[in-house]
Design a protein around this motif. Structure first.
Motif, short mmCIF file in Angstrom:
data_model
loop_
_atom_site.label_atom_id
_atom_site.label_comp_id
_atom_site.label_asym_id
_atom_site.label_seq_id
_atom_site.Cartn_x
_atom_site.Cartn_y
_atom_site.Cartn_z
N GLN A 144 128.17 79.55 -55.46
CA GLN A 144 127.79 79.85 -56.83
C GLN A 144 126.38 79.36 -57.11
O GLN A 144 125.93 78.36 -56.54
N CYS A 145 125.69 80.05 -58.02
CA CYS A 145 124.44 79.51 -58.55
C CYS A 145 124.76 78.71 -59.79
O CYS A 145 125.57 79.12 -60.62
N THR A 146 124.12 77.57 -59.94
CA THR A 146 124.38 76.71 -61.07
C THR A 146 123.08 76.37 -61.79
O THR A 146 122.00 76.36 -61.19
N ASP A 147 123.21 76.06 -63.07
CA ASP A 147 122.05 75.61 -63.85
C ASP A 147 121.58 74.24 -63.37
O ASP A 147 120.38 73.99 -63.22
N ASN A 148 122.52 73.32 -63.17
CA ASN A 148 122.20 71.94 -62.83
C ASN A 148 122.51 71.65 -61.37
O ASN A 148 123.24 72.39 -60.71
#
Length: 462
Positions: A144-148
């Protein structure tokens, strides 16, 4: 930071859009089998391929646990989007640190951790369970791509003074010589998450402790965990311990003014393993259903706080093609069996010419995600005639009936609409019955193949 720091869905040749993976989707993918395997291999009760050969980890005692460290590092390195390294902190101690950089706020850090060293042989609960949970969470969130930013940390030398975590926490907080304090927003430490006094797999209290103290925003982490317990379905009952124990790695982050909690089996109610710190701490005593629930909880917390970016890394399968459900971006299809990109296959859809396992890597802006591998079978161009195969009733209540008028051997696979295989069998009987009473209501797909023909049948379970 200064720290070196697939889907089977046949719908009559039409692609049906499926939403990107939600936190609940990810929770449903936590694999009890993976947890069992990793605990057995880490505890030396099952061999594993390490450094290119089949080996058995003899011990994780701090003075001789390099093989365990290599095992952990190799498995994390096999995952996408992680930067994995050893962090040496003395002549023998080394942490294994895997960093998944946030796309929006890379300096905002959440740490999921456990110690991998032990006091003697085996030590399945203490703490192969915590390590296995970190590895399973990394397996799912690394796609997954995450903000943090997420840091998956496995500490060494916890058993002789919390040394690995102490070193990392001190380095994170160091503001001397122009260093900047790392912005660690939350630490969840998993230490001994596999024992519940009820017999493994049986209904019980499933109590677990959240050890917390009023340091930094630690109370808020506890509240976030309680909120997640109320948002999703868990077979768990929390015991909040405040002030919580300082006898595990999270306390070293408290010492540096960071927010942290411990999640583990319930010492507060004297429901910890009776084989603590002995070689009798074995895999056979682990309640893996209980451990799976705790792994889901920490995964849900991590995904929530890290912030999933909305790239759809799921796939729809038709009779002839695989289709990425992400409608914008660039694509690269992979052969999972050879772990190689497929030359020239860079469109949203891909029509495999041979049976195999395939995945797609999708890039949208700065975010790249790869799908799960999907098993694709090239269907024969010839389908069964009505007088050859009959699938009924439809809708189905409790039993799917298949009339195999050809009496040839056929393979039968039943998938959910989301692609999960729920039943698989083969038979050459003329009349076949498949129990379906315990299956949830919904839409399912029955694929029937012989050596020369294949057909798909959509059925509805009432």
């Amino acid at each position: 930071m200064k720290k070196s720091l697939l889907l089977f869905c046949f719908i009559a040749f039409l692609a049906s859009c499926v939403k990107a993976q939600s936190i609940e989707d990810l929770m449903s993918q936590v694999s009890t089998v993976n947890l069992q395997t990793n605990v057995a291999q880490l505890s030396g009760e099952q061999s594993a391929i390490i450094n290119g050969s089949m080996q058995t980890i003899p011990s994780r005692v701090h003075s001789a646990n390099d093989l365990a460290a290599d095992y952990i590092k190799e498995r994390l390195e096999a995952l996408p989007n992680l930067n994995v390294e050893f962090q040496d902190f003395n002549t023998t101690g080394k942490n294994v640190i895997a960093t998944q950089l946030g796309q929006t706020n890379p300096d905002n850090i959440y740490i999921i951790c456990a110690h991998y060293d032990s006091v003697t042989t085996y030590c399945a609960d203490d703490n192969a369970t915590g390590v296995a949970a970190v590895m399973e969470i990394a397996r799912l969130l690394s796609n997954q791509c995450t903000d943090n930013t997420i840091v998956y940390a496995l500490w060494d030398e916890e058993e002789i003074g919390l040394r690995g975590a102490n070193y990392y926490a001190q380095q994170s907080a160091d503001e001397t010589n122009g260093n900047t304090r790392d912005n660690i927003l939350g630490v969840i430490n998993m230490d001994m998450i596999g024992y519940d006094g009820d017999a493994p797999g049986t209904p019980g209290d499933n109590q677990f402790d959240i050890d917390v103290r009023d340091i930094a925003n630690s109370i808020a982490i506890k509240d976030d965990l309680l909120s997640i317990l109320g948002t999703y379905t868990f077979d768990l009952h929390e015991i909040v311990v405040n002030p919580g124990t300082t006898a595990s790695d999270h306390s070293r982050f408290w010492n540096q003014g960071y927010s942290a909690v411990l999640v583990g089996e319930s010492w507060e109610t004297n429901d910890q393993t009776p084989d603590y710190h002995t070689s009798n701490d074995r895999v056979e005593d682990i309640d893996f259903q209980y451990m799976t629930e705790l792994t889901k909880l920490v995964l849900a917390y991590t995904a929530t706080k890290a912030g999933l970016i909305g790239v759809d890394n799921t796939i729809t399968q038709t009779a002839t093609a695989l289709i990425s459900n992400q409608t914008t971006g660039t694509y690269q299809w992979f052969n999972c069996d050879t772990n190689t990109p497929i030359s020239g296959e860079t469109n949203q859809s891909f029509a495999p010419s041979t049976n195999g396992n395939y995945a797609v890597e999708v890039t949208n802006g700065d975010c790249t995600e790869i799908s799960n591998c999907v098993n694709f079978s090239v269907l024969s161009s010839e389908e069964f005639l009505p007088n050859e195969i009959k699938v009924y009733p439809n809708p189905v209540d409790s039993v799917i009936k298949i009339d195999n008028f050809t009496e040839s051997e056929i393979d039968i696979t039943i998938n959910t609409i989301s692609g999960k295989v729920i039943k698989k069998t083969n038979s050459q009987k003329a009349y076949i019955e498949i129990e379906f009473d315990s299956t949830a209501s919904g839409v399912y797909f029955v694929t029937i193949k012989s050596k020369t023909k294949a057909s798909n049948y959509k059925i509805i379970k009432e």
